[in-house]
Every structure is written in structure tokens, then in C-alpha cells.
Design a protein around this motif. Structure first.
Motif, PDB file in Angstrom:
ATOM      1  N   ALA A 222      -3.185 -54.819 -25.845  1.00 57.13           N
ATOM      2  CA  ALA A 222      -3.520 -55.207 -27.224  1.00 57.13           C
ATOM      3  C   ALA A 222      -3.145 -54.104 -28.213  1.00 57.13           C
ATOM      4  N   LEU A 223      -2.619 -52.988 -27.727  1.00 61.24           N
ATOM      5  CA  LEU A 223      -2.253 -51.894 -28.636  1.00 61.24           C
ATOM      6  C   LEU A 223      -0.838 -52.124 -29.186  1.00 61.24           C
ATOM      7  N   PRO A 224      -0.599 -51.663 -30.419  1.00 58.83           N
ATOM      8  CA  PRO A 224       0.670 -51.990 -31.100  1.00 58.83           C
ATOM      9  C   PRO A 224       1.902 -51.388 -30.432  1.00 58.83           C
ATOM     10  N   ILE A 225       2.949 -52.194 -30.346  1.00 54.30           N
ATOM     11  CA  ILE A 225       4.218 -51.736 -29.755  1.00 54.30           C
ATOM     12  C   ILE A 225       5.311 -51.623 -30.818  1.00 54.30           C
ATOM     13  N   HIS A 226       6.253 -50.748 -30.549  1.00 59.75           N
ATOM     14  CA  HIS A 226       7.520 -50.748 -31.290  1.00 59.75           C
ATOM     15  C   HIS A 226       8.529 -51.498 -30.433  1.00 59.75           C
ATOM     16  N   LYS A 227       9.465 -52.202 -31.083  1.00 57.93           N
ATOM     17  CA  LYS A 227      10.515 -52.921 -30.348  1.00 57.93           C
ATOM     18  C   LYS A 227      11.883 -52.394 -30.784  1.00 57.93           C
ATOM     19  N   PHE A 228      12.766 -52.270 -29.804  1.00 57.24           N
ATOM     20  CA  PHE A 228      14.095 -51.709 -30.074  1.00 57.24           C
ATOM     21  C   PHE A 228      15.175 -52.581 -29.460  1.00 57.24           C
ATOM     22  N   GLN A 229      16.323 -52.634 -30.140  1.00 53.15           N
ATOM     23  CA  GLN A 229      17.457 -53.420 -29.656  1.00 53.15           C
ATOM     24  C   GLN A 229      18.695 -52.524 -29.615  1.00 53.15           C
ATOM     25  N   ARG A 230      19.389 -52.563 -28.477  1.00 57.84           N
ATOM     26  CA  ARG A 230      20.655 -51.824 -28.384  1.00 57.84           C
ATOM     27  C   ARG A 230      21.726 -52.631 -29.128  1.00 57.84           C
ATOM     28  N   THR A 231      22.501 -52.015 -29.980  1.00 59.20           N
ATOM     29  CA  THR A 231      23.602 -52.702 -30.673  1.00 59.20           C
ATOM     30  C   THR A 231      24.888 -51.893 -30.473  1.00 59.20           C
ATOM     31  N   GLU A 232      25.988 -52.449 -30.956  1.00 57.74           N
ATOM     32  CA  GLU A 232      27.263 -51.710 -30.833  1.00 57.74           C
ATOM     33  C   GLU A 232      27.207 -50.388 -31.577  1.00 57.74           C
ATOM     34  N   LYS A 233      26.334 -50.338 -32.612  1.00 62.80           N
ATOM     35  CA  LYS A 233      26.259 -49.098 -33.413  1.00 62.80           C
ATOM     36  C   LYS A 233      25.157 -48.159 -32.916  1.00 62.80           C
ATOM     37  N   GLY A 234      24.543 -48.501 -31.820  1.00 63.09           N
ATOM     38  CA  GLY A 234      23.462 -47.651 -31.289  1.00 63.09           C
ATOM     39  C   GLY A 234      22.127 -48.393 -31.334  1.00 63.09           C
ATOM     40  N   TRP A 235      21.037 -47.681 -31.040  1.00 65.08           N
ATOM     41  CA  TRP A 235      19.720 -48.326 -31.012  1.00 65.08           C
ATOM     42  C   TRP A 235      19.229 -48.627 -32.421  1.00 65.08           C
ATOM     43  N   ARG A 236      18.663 -49.817 -32.587  1.00 66.55           N
ATOM     44  CA  ARG A 236      18.070 -50.207 -33.865  1.00 66.55           C
ATOM     45  C   ARG A 236      16.642 -50.675 -33.602  1.00 66.55           C
ATOM     46  N   GLU A 237      15.767 -50.493 -34.614  1.00 68.34           N
ATOM     47  CA  GLU A 237      14.378 -50.935 -34.427  1.00 68.34           C
ATOM     48  C   GLU A 237      14.218 -52.357 -34.955  1.00 68.34           C
ATOM     49  N   VAL A 238      13.474 -53.175 -34.210  1.00 66.46           N
ATOM     50  CA  VAL A 238      13.157 -54.536 -34.680  1.00 66.46           C
ATOM     51  C   VAL A 238      12.034 -54.401 -35.710  1.00 66.46           C
ATOM     52  N   LEU A 239      12.232 -55.027 -36.872  1.00 67.74           N
ATOM     53  CA  LEU A 239      11.254 -54.938 -37.959  1.00 67.74           C
ATOM     54  C   LEU A 239      10.812 -56.341 -38.363  1.00 67.74           C
ATOM     55  N   VAL A 240       9.730 -56.406 -39.107  1.00 66.21           N
ATOM     56  CA  VAL A 240       9.238 -57.701 -39.612  1.00 66.21           C
ATOM     57  C   VAL A 240       9.465 -57.724 -41.115  1.00 66.21           C
ATOM     58  N   ASP A 241      10.048 -58.849 -41.595  1.00 68.05           N
ATOM     59  CA  ASP A 241      10.357 -58.948 -43.023  1.00 68.05           C
ATOM     60  C   ASP A 241      10.048 -60.371 -43.512  1.00 68.05           C
ATOM     61  N   ILE A 242      10.113 -60.562 -44.827  1.00 69.36           N
ATOM     62  CA  ILE A 242       9.942 -61.902 -45.398  1.00 69.36           C
ATOM     63  C   ILE A 242      11.226 -62.693 -45.145  1.00 69.36           C
ATOM     64  N   ASP A 243      11.073 -63.958 -44.780  1.00 78.46           N
ATOM     65  CA  ASP A 243      12.233 -64.828 -44.576  1.00 78.46           C
ATOM     66  C   ASP A 243      12.770 -65.217 -45.961  1.00 78.46           C
ATOM     67  N   PRO A 244      14.018 -64.857 -46.301  1.00 77.79           N
ATOM     68  CA  PRO A 244      14.510 -65.153 -47.659  1.00 77.79           C
ATOM     69  C   PRO A 244      14.585 -66.651 -47.942  1.00 77.79           C
ATOM     70  N   GLU A 245      14.670 -67.466 -46.881  1.00 83.24           N
ATOM     71  CA  GLU A 245      14.750 -68.919 -47.106  1.00 83.24           C
ATOM     72  C   GLU A 245      13.388 -69.574 -47.214  1.00 83.24           C
ATOM     73  N   ALA A 246      12.329 -68.860 -46.866  1.00 82.53           N
ATOM     74  CA  ALA A 246      10.968 -69.408 -46.938  1.00 82.53           C
ATOM     75  C   ALA A 246      10.032 -68.251 -47.272  1.00 82.53           C
ATOM     76  N   PRO A 247       9.800 -67.993 -48.561  1.00 81.13           N
ATOM     77  CA  PRO A 247       9.145 -66.753 -48.975  1.00 81.13           C
ATOM     78  C   PRO A 247       7.699 -66.581 -48.495  1.00 81.13           C
ATOM     79  N   ASP A 248       7.109 -67.638 -47.882  1.00 84.79           N
ATOM     80  CA  ASP A 248       5.763 -67.435 -47.326  1.00 84.79           C
ATOM     81  C   ASP A 248       5.834 -67.324 -45.799  1.00 84.79           C
ATOM     82  N   GLN A 249       7.048 -67.107 -45.271  1.00 87.05           N
ATOM     83  CA  GLN A 249       7.180 -66.977 -43.814  1.00 87.05           C
ATOM     84  C   GLN A 249       7.821 -65.637 -43.456  1.00 87.05           C
ATOM     85  N   LEU A 250       7.614 -65.259 -42.218  1.00 89.52           N
ATOM     86  CA  LEU A 250       8.112 -63.962 -41.757  1.00 89.52           C
ATOM     87  C   LEU A 250       9.253 -64.158 -40.770  1.00 89.52           C
TER      88      LEU A 250
END
Ligand SMILES: C[S@@+](CC[C@H](N)C(=O)[O-])C[C@H]1O[C@@H](n2cnc3c(N)ncnc32)[C@H](O)[C@@H]1O
Length: 443
Positions: A222-250
């Protein structure tokens, strides 16, 4: 020192306990389902979501760890703070069967004996849920009262949720508790139904030092995790943002460049393409390791997890069903598998670690079959016997909790590799094995 035959006598002594409260029946077991594809369901408005949307608009995307912390433990609106959830959205092993807590109680008494029966110990449970597990452990301590009569036992519960601490107080003390003033480390205290003092804290750092047994059952997930994704440009962190197509969704996005977390938490030798890291679990293990190294004792950690092999395990549960982790935060349990290889690394060799071993192996080694036989023999009616068999199946079946849950122990090195100080240095008698991780010999 306690020979294996004496430790098995503990089980024999505890076998006299009867069945506790009626066992729950016929519940679905959404324990370790693969994460579902995210449906595009609408986000129900709610306190946490509104708060997060304001924050996201003001400061930009959040890490998954920040998102999870808000969703679960936001002081006013978090899932654990407000809803509690145990039994309502998910079921845990202590709720399924009293036998789990009884065998864990025997494990602690066995370790206390192996340490030369110190005059006092603290039992520290992290995230006690309804309090059922500590209740079952306390029943064993009561049953073994003659053994523990000269030992000063106290209970210390680390619980962030006011709602659940009330439930625990009711379960363990019948509601007879008093709140402490702000300047005291414990925010609440009481006396258990069996006469043992109990204290409640917001964090492990507030629990007094001293010889202690720690218990974390379905806490680290139940403790908070960070999530990471390997990409062609190196490791990137998965983040949470507002969905631009639905401003009340994430929605999830990737950080445009590396972040402090990608720099600090990804090991150079990492081979996976997606990784989850729980730094709070790492800090907790470091704290436990320091305490156990200095004061003695042991920790038992039981959770679902893996040994550094799994990738995307972040998921939500609501009403016993998988729930989209980004929908209606604060209304569903969010959880991620525990990475035991990371915990081992964070112990930094200060203490010894055992496991992880599968729950069904640990319980078998602790004598679950004998305990079940006694309960079945002593059960007056077929409905109770049926419930007992159902709960045994939930705990032991590899498809249910048997293989999904693991036991992991932290012990001082001297428990495994050095003779106890009362032990004759030249004695050839071996140190007693650690129950559960080797067979508990039954005679
Ligand atoms: C999944 S429940 C497990 C409950 C219980 N151990 C069981 O197995 O039935 C997680 C527990 O940890 C508590 N909790 C979650 N995050 C916490 C934190 N950061 N500090 C203290 N308690 C926390 C919750 O309120 C809840 O009691």
C-alpha cells in the motif's frame, strides 16, 4: 536456546484455542489478477480528484508515488483515511482465517525463546487493518501465558487511518481507549481485552526503541511506488497528468527527460523495460534493520510480490473488483507488488534476511495442517467445518493465496550465524532453526 521439539510444543500448547468469530464465507478473491486494460470510464467527481486536478493545473504532472499517496492517505479524503476498505473492497488472509495469526503468534514466541527469553518485548504491527491479526496473535500469547508470565509484552500499532484505528480499538480493547495530547509520540492508548497495553502511532519513527517483533501484513503493497519506462532515449518516469481530451479525467504520461527518481532508483544492471520502485518501503526496511541490529528482535513481512522480476503490477480494487487506478482516486484501494529483492538490498547487510517463501510453505512448516485438524475435530457443526475448509483452501491453494503471498523475515545476524551470548562458544549444539523457514518439527 530452544530445541526444535520445545518449539513444536508451542504449537501443541496453542492448539487448545477454539474457533474465533464466525469465518467469512463465499467471498470472491480478487487477489492477484493481472492488471486490466484501462477502460475509458468517466471519473466520478470526488474530493481527491478535485484536489488533484487543481494541483495538476497549478504545478504540472505528478509522480505516480505522489498520486498514490494522495489517493490512499490524503488526510481528509484518502482511501484509507476515509473508507478503510478491508473486507469491503478486498479480503486479506487475517480476515479469512484465525489460523494465520495464531501461527504468526507462535513464530514470535519461538523467536523470543531462541533469543534467550528477554524480559520484555514490543509487538509492532504496521498497518493493522481491522486489528484481526493482532487479535489472533494476542489469543496465542494468552494461551501461552505461563511461558510469557515473566515477560513484559506491549503492543504498538502504526496506523495512519483514524477510521481504521477506531475499528482496531474496538476489536482489541472493546473501544476502551484514550486519546493522547499532541506532544506524545502515541496518539492513542488502551489496554487489550487480554490486559496488554496498546499504543497507536502515525509512523514507525514514533515507536519506542527496544527489543521488538515487527509485523507487516499487506502493508508494503500500500506504500507509494514510482514507475519507470525504458525508452530509446533512456529511462523515463511515468507521471499522472490531466487528459487534454477530457479535462476532468487523468492519464499516464512519460516525463520528457530523466527525473531525480530515474537517476536515483534505476540500477545500471536493470534488464526490465518497466520497473516499479517503492522508496518508502526501502526507508522502512532501513529503519527496521537499524532497530533489529541494535536492539534485537525480528520482523515478519507477508505480502504479494516478486524477487525483482515483475514489471507493471500497479492496480486498484473496489468492491472486490479490479478498478482503473486513475478513476475516482480515493474511492478504491491502490496497490503494487512488493519487490523483495529491493527490500533485501535496502537492508544493506545490517541484518540477515530469510525468504521470500510462499505462504503455503511457511504455513505448512508452521504446522497449519495439525492446527486445522484440531479445529475441525472441535467444531460442533458441519457449517463451521465447511467454513474452516473454505478458509484453509483460501490460505493454501496455490491459485489463491498459497503461492501469491510470500513470507520474508529480518533477523539479527547473531540469530543465524553466531551463538547467543548465553550459548557456550565451544558447544556443538546447533542454533535452533527459524520456524516457518525450515520445518517446525512436530513430535
Ligand atoms: C491493505 S491494508 C492491510 C490490513 C491488514 N494488515 C491486513 O492484512 O488485513 C493496509 C493497512 O495499512 C494502513 N496504511 C496504509 N498506508 C499507511 C501508512 N503510510 N502509514 C501507516 N499505515 C498505513 C492502512 O490504513 C491499513 O490499515
Amino acid at each position: 536456546m530452544v530445541p526444535p521439539s520445545a518449539r513444536s510444543a508451542l504449537l501443541a500448547a496453542a492448539l487448545g484455542l477454539g474457533a474465533r468469530r464466525p469465518l467469512p464465507r463465499g467471498r470472491p478473491a480478487p487477489l492477484l489478477l493481472a492488471p486490466a486494460a484501462r477502460p475509458r470510464s468517466g471519473a466520478a467527481g470526488g474530493g481527491v480528484l478535485r484536489h488533484l486536478l487543481l494541483k495538476l493545473r497549478a504545478t504540472g504532472p505528478l509522480t505516480v508515488a505522489e498520486y498514490m499517496r494522495e489517493a490512499l492517505t490524503n488526510p481528509g479524503q484518502g482511501y484509507y483515511t476515509r473508507r478503510g476498505g478491508v473486507g469491503q473492497d478486498f479480503v486479506t488472509a487475517p480476515e479469512v482465517s484465525q489460523v494465520l495469526g495464531e501461527l504468526i503468534g507462535i513464530w514470535y514466541v519461538s523467536e523470543w525463546m531462541a533469543a534467550g527469553r528477554p524480559g520484555a518485548f514490543q509487538l509492532v504491527e504496521l498497518g493493522p487493518g481491522t486489528g484481526a491479526l493482532t487479535d489472533d496473535v494476542l489469543r496465542v500469547f494468552k494461551q501461552l501465558a505461563s511461558l510469557l508470565s515473566k515477560c513484559d509484552v506491549s503492543i504498538h500499532l502504526v496506523e495512519v487511518s483514524p477510521k481504521l484505528s477506531e475499528t482496531q480499538a474496538q476489536m482489541l480493547t472493546g473501544g476502551k481507549v484514550q486519546s493522547n495530547s499532541e506532544d506524545e509520540a502515541a496518539y492513542m492508548k488502551g489496554i487489550s481485552k487480554t490486559g496488554i497495553p496498546i499504543y497507536w502511532y502515525r509512523g514507525i519513527q514514533d515507536v519506542p526503541q527496544g527489543y521488538s517483533f515487527y509485523l507487516a501484513h499487506e502493508f508494503l503493497d500500500a506504500l507509494p511506488i514510482h514507475k519507470f519506462q525504458r525508452t530509446e532515449k533512456g529511462w523515463r518516469e511515468v507521471l499522472v497528468d490531466i487528459d487534454p481530451e477530457a479535462p476532468d479525467q487523468l492519464r499516464f504520461v512519460l516525463s520528457p527527460s530523466s527525473t531525480p527518481a530515474t537517476e536515483n532508483f534505476i540500477q545500471p544492471e536493470e534488464t526490465r523495460d518497466h520497473v516499479e520502485v517503492c522508496p518508502e518501503a526501502g526507508v522502512l526496511i532501513q529503519r527496521l534493520a537499524c532497530r533489529i541490529e541494535k536492539d534485537g528482535g525480528a520482523a515478519l513481512i507477508a505480502d504479494y510480490g516478486h524477487d525483482g522480476t515483475k514489471t507493471d503490477t500497479f492496480r486498484g480494487f473496489r468492491n472486490h473488483k479490479l478498478h482503473d487506478v486513475l478513476v475516482a482516486p480515493g474511492t478504491a484501494d491502490l496497490t503494487a507488488d512488493v519487490d523483495f529483492s529491493y527490500l533485501r538490498k535496502m537492508a544493506q547487510g545490517k541484518i540477515a534476511t530469510l525468504g521470500p517463501i510462499k505462504q503455503r510453505e511457511f504455513l505448512k512448516n508452521m504446522g497449519v495442517d495439525l492446527r486445522m485438524q484440531v479445529l475441525l475435530q472441535n467444531s460442533p457443526d458441519s457449517a463451521t467445518r465447511e467454513q474452516l475448509l473454505h478458509s484453509y483452501d483460501m490460505l493454501m491453494n496455490p491459485e489463491k493465496m498459497g503461492d501469491r503471498f510470500n513470507f520474508f523475515a529480518l533477523l539479527p545476524h547473531r540469530r543465524l550465524t553466531h551463538p547467543h551470548k548465553e550459548h557456550d562458544l565451544h558447544s556443538k549444539s546447533p542454533l535452533p532453526p527459524v520456524a516457518g523457514f525450515g520445518e517446525l518439527l512436530l513430535k
